[in-house]
Each structure stands twice: as C-alpha cells, then as structure tokens.
Design an enzyme around this catalytic site. Structure first.
Site, PDB file in Angstrom:
ATOM      1  N   ASN A   4      13.325  -1.320  -8.735  1.00  0.00           N
ATOM      2  CA  ASN A   4      11.949  -0.772  -9.288  1.00  0.00           C
ATOM      3  C   ASN A   4      11.645  -0.217  -8.151  1.00  0.00           C
ATOM      4  O   ASN A   4      11.658  -1.072  -6.643  1.00  0.00           O
ATOM      5  CB  ASN A   4      11.141  -1.639  -9.955  1.00  0.00           C
ATOM      6  CG  ASN A   4      10.096  -2.506  -9.150  1.00  0.00           C
ATOM      7  OD1 ASN A   4       9.223  -2.029  -8.579  1.00  0.00           O
ATOM      8  ND2 ASN A   4      10.644  -3.714  -8.901  1.00  0.00           N
ATOM      9  N   PHE A  55       3.109  -0.269  -6.987  1.00  0.00           N
ATOM     10  CA  PHE A  55       1.532  -0.813  -6.984  1.00  0.00           C
ATOM     11  C   PHE A  55       0.905   0.257  -7.904  1.00  0.00           C
ATOM     12  O   PHE A  55      -0.485   0.572  -7.752  1.00  0.00           O
ATOM     13  CB  PHE A  55       0.898  -1.241  -5.857  1.00  0.00           C
ATOM     14  CG  PHE A  55       1.385  -2.249  -4.866  1.00  0.00           C
ATOM     15  CD1 PHE A  55       2.217  -3.100  -5.437  1.00  0.00           C
ATOM     16  CD2 PHE A  55       1.117  -2.424  -3.691  1.00  0.00           C
ATOM     17  CE1 PHE A  55       2.812  -4.292  -4.661  1.00  0.00           C
ATOM     18  CE2 PHE A  55       1.186  -3.566  -2.942  1.00  0.00           C
ATOM     19  CZ  PHE A  55       2.516  -4.412  -3.211  1.00  0.00           C
ATOM     20  N   SER A  60       6.309  -6.197  -0.972  1.00  0.00           N
ATOM     21  CA  SER A  60       7.108  -5.221  -1.794  1.00  0.00           C
ATOM     22  C   SER A  60       7.429  -4.176  -1.143  1.00  0.00           C
ATOM     23  O   SER A  60       7.273  -3.875  -0.007  1.00  0.00           O
ATOM     24  CB  SER A  60       5.852  -4.865  -2.706  1.00  0.00           C
ATOM     25  OG  SER A  60       6.422  -3.288  -3.210  1.00  0.00           O
ATOM     26  N   ASN A  88       8.050  -1.474  -1.800  1.00  0.00           N
ATOM     27  CA  ASN A  88       7.857  -0.021  -2.312  1.00  0.00           C
ATOM     28  C   ASN A  88       6.605   0.589  -1.832  1.00  0.00           C
ATOM     29  O   ASN A  88       6.205   1.670  -2.483  1.00  0.00           O
ATOM     30  CB  ASN A  88       7.766   0.120  -3.826  1.00  0.00           C
ATOM     31  CG  ASN A  88       9.134  -0.380  -4.553  1.00  0.00           C
ATOM     32  OD1 ASN A  88       9.995  -0.148  -3.823  1.00  0.00           O
ATOM     33  ND2 ASN A  88       9.227  -1.215  -5.336  1.00  0.00           N
ATOM     34  N   THR A  89       5.765  -0.198  -0.996  1.00  0.00           N
ATOM     35  CA  THR A  89       4.690   0.546  -0.353  1.00  0.00           C
ATOM     36  C   THR A  89       5.067   0.687   1.207  1.00  0.00           C
ATOM     37  O   THR A  89       5.360  -0.070   2.009  1.00  0.00           O
ATOM     38  CB  THR A  89       3.456  -0.282  -0.555  1.00  0.00           C
ATOM     39  OG1 THR A  89       3.053  -0.259  -1.684  1.00  0.00           O
ATOM     40  CG2 THR A  89       2.244   0.288   0.445  1.00  0.00           C
ATOM     41  N   LYS A 127       3.315 -14.487  -0.963  1.00  0.00           N
ATOM     42  CA  LYS A 127       4.643 -13.949  -1.729  1.00  0.00           C
ATOM     43  C   LYS A 127       5.352 -13.406  -0.424  1.00  0.00           C
ATOM     44  O   LYS A 127       4.892 -12.468  -0.046  1.00  0.00           O
ATOM     45  CB  LYS A 127       4.400 -13.127  -2.612  1.00  0.00           C
ATOM     46  CG  LYS A 127       5.669 -12.995  -3.483  1.00  0.00           C
ATOM     47  CD  LYS A 127       5.421 -12.295  -5.052  1.00  0.00           C
ATOM     48  CE  LYS A 127       6.739 -12.051  -5.538  1.00  0.00           C
ATOM     49  NZ  LYS A 127       6.469 -11.546  -6.930  1.00  0.00           N
ATOM     50  N   ASN A 134      10.092 -12.104  -3.564  1.00  0.00           N
ATOM     51  CA  ASN A 134       9.919 -10.524  -3.951  1.00  0.00           C
ATOM     52  C   ASN A 134      11.381  -9.917  -4.391  1.00  0.00           C
ATOM     53  O   ASN A 134      12.470 -10.683  -4.225  1.00  0.00           O
ATOM     54  CB  ASN A 134       8.895  -9.736  -3.365  1.00  0.00           C
ATOM     55  CG  ASN A 134       8.429  -8.961  -3.985  1.00  0.00           C
ATOM     56  OD1 ASN A 134       8.768  -8.323  -4.862  1.00  0.00           O
ATOM     57  ND2 ASN A 134       7.026  -8.963  -3.847  1.00  0.00           N
ATOM     58  N   THR A 135      11.561  -8.579  -4.603  1.00  0.00           N
ATOM     59  CA  THR A 135      12.879  -8.201  -4.736  1.00  0.00           C
ATOM     60  C   THR A 135      13.336  -7.892  -3.532  1.00  0.00           C
ATOM     61  O   THR A 135      12.857  -7.987  -2.306  1.00  0.00           O
ATOM     62  CB  THR A 135      12.551  -6.933  -5.606  1.00  0.00           C
ATOM     63  OG1 THR A 135      11.590  -6.132  -4.858  1.00  0.00           O
ATOM     64  CG2 THR A 135      12.158  -7.156  -7.162  1.00  0.00           C
TER      65      THR A 135
END
Ligand SMILES: Cc1cc2nc3c(=O)[nH]c(=O)nc-3n(C[C@H](O)[C@H](O)[C@H](O)COP(=O)(O)O)c2cc1C
Length: 341
Positions: free
Chosen positions: A103, A107, A168, A170-171, A204, A233-234
């Site tokens: 993914n 957020f 994350s 993704n940011t 995390k 996390n991923t």
C-alpha cells in the site's frame, strides 16, 4: 469473490458495512473473558492478547464493530491534524497467493476534529482504544513535533494509548524523523502534554532501519520513558513497486527486527513490545511470547483469513493452557520459559 474487485473499493465497502451494522460482529465473536485471556499492560486492559493494527479503520468509523469482535484493543489512525486526501490511486495492491498487501495510502484521513467526534461517539464495548498519530504531508520537518503535540493534546483524554508513527514509507521524509535528534524533538514536545494528561505512549518503528539507527531509536524510547515499541510497520521492496509490504512477505524481516528490539528492552520493566507484521498463526504468537512479549496486532491475516482467526487463536490458547495445567493466560506468560507448546 471480493478479491475480484479493486482492493480499496472492497476495503471501503466493508468498512461502511461494519460502520452501519456493528451487530454483524456477533457472527464471529465469543464471550469476553478477561479473567482467562486478559492481560494488563501499563494500566491498559486487553481482554484478549491480539489487537487490530493501525490503518484498517483510519477514521474510527467502525470502532463499535471492531471492539465487538474479540480484539483485545483496537488502534485507529493514522490521524493527522488536518484532513488529508492521501496519495493518488491506485494505492493498494494485493498478492493473494503470498497473503500480502502493498500500500501507498499516505495517511488519507478526515483530520483530528472529525476523528475525535467518531471516537467520543463510539461504543467501545469496554475495550481499549488506541490512536496512531502522524504529521500532515505538508508540515515541514521543523514543525513536525508540533503536529504530534496537537494530536496528543486532542486525544490523550479520550483514548487508552497513543502511538507516534514516524515509520510509514508513504509520507515523503517521514522516516527521517526516526533519526535520534528529530525523535528527541517530538518526545520533548510530547513530554509537556504527557505531564498534563499522562497516557500510555508507544513508538511504531520501521523494519527498514539499519540496526545501528534502530539502536539509537530504542535509546530515545528508553530515555523518554515510553510505554513501549510497536514493531513493525510495512517494508519497502523496491522490485514490487512503490509503497510498503505487509503480510507474509514481511514476516521474516519483522521477526528479525522484533528480536533485536526485544533484546534491548526486556530489562526495562515498564516497556513492552507489541508485535505486528506477518502474524498469521499461533506459532508466530508463541514465538513472541517465548521472547518475553505479550501483546500482538494483526492486519493482513485478518483480511485474508477473516474474523474467525481470533477464534482460531483462542482455541490454541485453550489447548496450551490445558496442556500446561494453567488457568489463565497471565499465569502462562509468567511461566512461559517452562511452558510447553
Ligand atoms: C492498507 C494498509 C494501510 C495501513 N495504514 C497504516 C497507518 O495508517 N498507520 C500505521 O501505523 N500502519 C499502517 N499500516 C501498517 C499496519 O498497521 C501493520 O503495521 C502492517 O501491515 C504489518 O502488519 P500485518 O502484516 O499484520 O499487516 C497499514 C497497512 C496496510 C496493509
């Protein structure tokens, strides 16, 4: 059948069904029994050792449904101070044969105020509720600590625990906040909020940090008296494309990182490590317990195997309790070194 449709569409469809019909959870749940399966960690009571990981219910819309299932705790978010649309679609991909997802959501969430309304309006069915907090994409590094402070102050009075998410993928630039100096900035700022409203606070972490950096991250978590670390996390697997991978493809890496973390925090009495990342079977849980951990979270296995996975875990716990002639999980974990699988 659901796997024929776009994964994000299916996710949203399921969530809105759960939101409107929380009673659906009765199809899968079993009676809560804190005396038998419950654990108390840093003042938070988990009726069952397995909780729902962040990202499934970003906005806290279906809290009443998820807490009616037998999750010991439900973590909502990641929430940012302001509404955020997230990255462009498509941003969720499935790998069914490998029971994994990728993914790059970024957020997407309604922002602190609307999520707050969802939190205070929800029926929690007596369960612990956690919130995972992150910075807005457009907030600069210099102002990042301020975003976390706004969120801490907003939610500390209405949840059981908070999780600082700097992991994350993704940011853009977010994982840079895992550096020692930035983490110190964030937790110094949060310390002020924690003085006013003390609440369990976790960090995390990413499975992609090298071990030297991770060592520093753990140092900071200790220095600021955090309740623990959520690992992990991923993970980024560049050959698969952008975003973070979860599920079975993440499992080995996540386990390696958890071992590293556990070796460094097990002597600190109040610190816990919540295990997340590729947990599919009771063997995975058992491994975490044998290492000295207690609590677990799942996301991807819950999607692929469905809510019945909690009943499967319960059956295994029952079997192990019986085998060891022990009445409850708390006692089992106190004697885990000698316990038989
Ligand atoms: C679609 C999706 C969205 C996620 N969103 C978040 C998020 O917003 N915040 C967060 O901390 N973790 C998020 N995660 C990561 C999960 O909470 C979890 O750490 C990760 O998926 C590993 O666990 P699993 O293998 O059981 O899925 C997300 C995972 C997925 C698959």
């Amino acid at each position: 059948m659901a796997f024929k449709f776009d994964p994000e569409f299916v996710h949203n469809f399921a969530l809105s069904t759960f939101e409107q019909m929380p009673g659906l959870a009765n199809l899968w749940n079993f009676p809560n029994d804190f005396a038998k399966y419950g654990l108390e960690v840093n003042g938070n009571k988990w009726d069952f050792p397995v909780g729902l990981a962040a990202g499934f219910d970003e906005n806290g819309k279906a809290i009443s449904f998820f807490t009616k299932l037998n999750f010991g705790a439900v973590e909502i978010g990641t929430v940012t101070p302001k509404f955020q649309i997230g990255n462009e679609k498509p941003r969720l991909w499935r790998y069914p044969s490998e029971e994994s997802f990728r993914n790059s959501m970024g957020f997407n969430n309604l922002g602190a105020e609307l999520v707050y309304q969802n939190v205070v309006g929800a029926n929690r069915n007596g369960k612990s509720l956690g919130i995972n907090i992150g910075k807005n994409k457009l907030t600069s590094r210099e102002d990042a600590a301020g975003d976390y402070r706004i969120l801490y102050d907003k939610f500390a009075g209405v949840v059981d625990y908070l999780v600082v998410n700097v992991s994350s993928p993704n940011t853009p630039g977010l994982r840079e906040l895992l550096g020692k100096e930035f983490l110190r900035e964030i937790f110094s700022e949060l310390e002020k909020g924690r003085k006013k409203t003390p609440r369990s606070l976790y960090l995390k972490i990413s499975p992609d940090q090298d071990f030297k950096d991770l060592e520093n991250t753990i140092e900071v978590a200790k220095e600021f008296g955090l309740s623990g670390i959520i690992a992990t996390n991923t993970t980024i697997m560049e050959q698969r494309g952008k975003g973070g991978i979860s599920g079975k493809l993440l499992r080995d890496k996540s386990k390696m990182v958890r071992k590293f973390v556990m070796d460094r925090i097990k002597e600190v009495d109040h610190m816990q490590m919540i295990a997340v990342g590729g947990i599919f079977s009771f063997d995975d849980i058992w491994e975490h317990w044998k290492m000295g951990g207690k609590l677990i979270q799942i996301y991807t296995s819950f999607v692929y195997q469905g809510p019945g996975i909690l009943q499967d875990f319960k059956n295994e716990i029952d079997r192990v309790l019986l085998k060891n002639k022990i009445n409850n999980l708390n006692e089992l974990l106190e004697n885990i070194k000698d316990a038989k699988r």
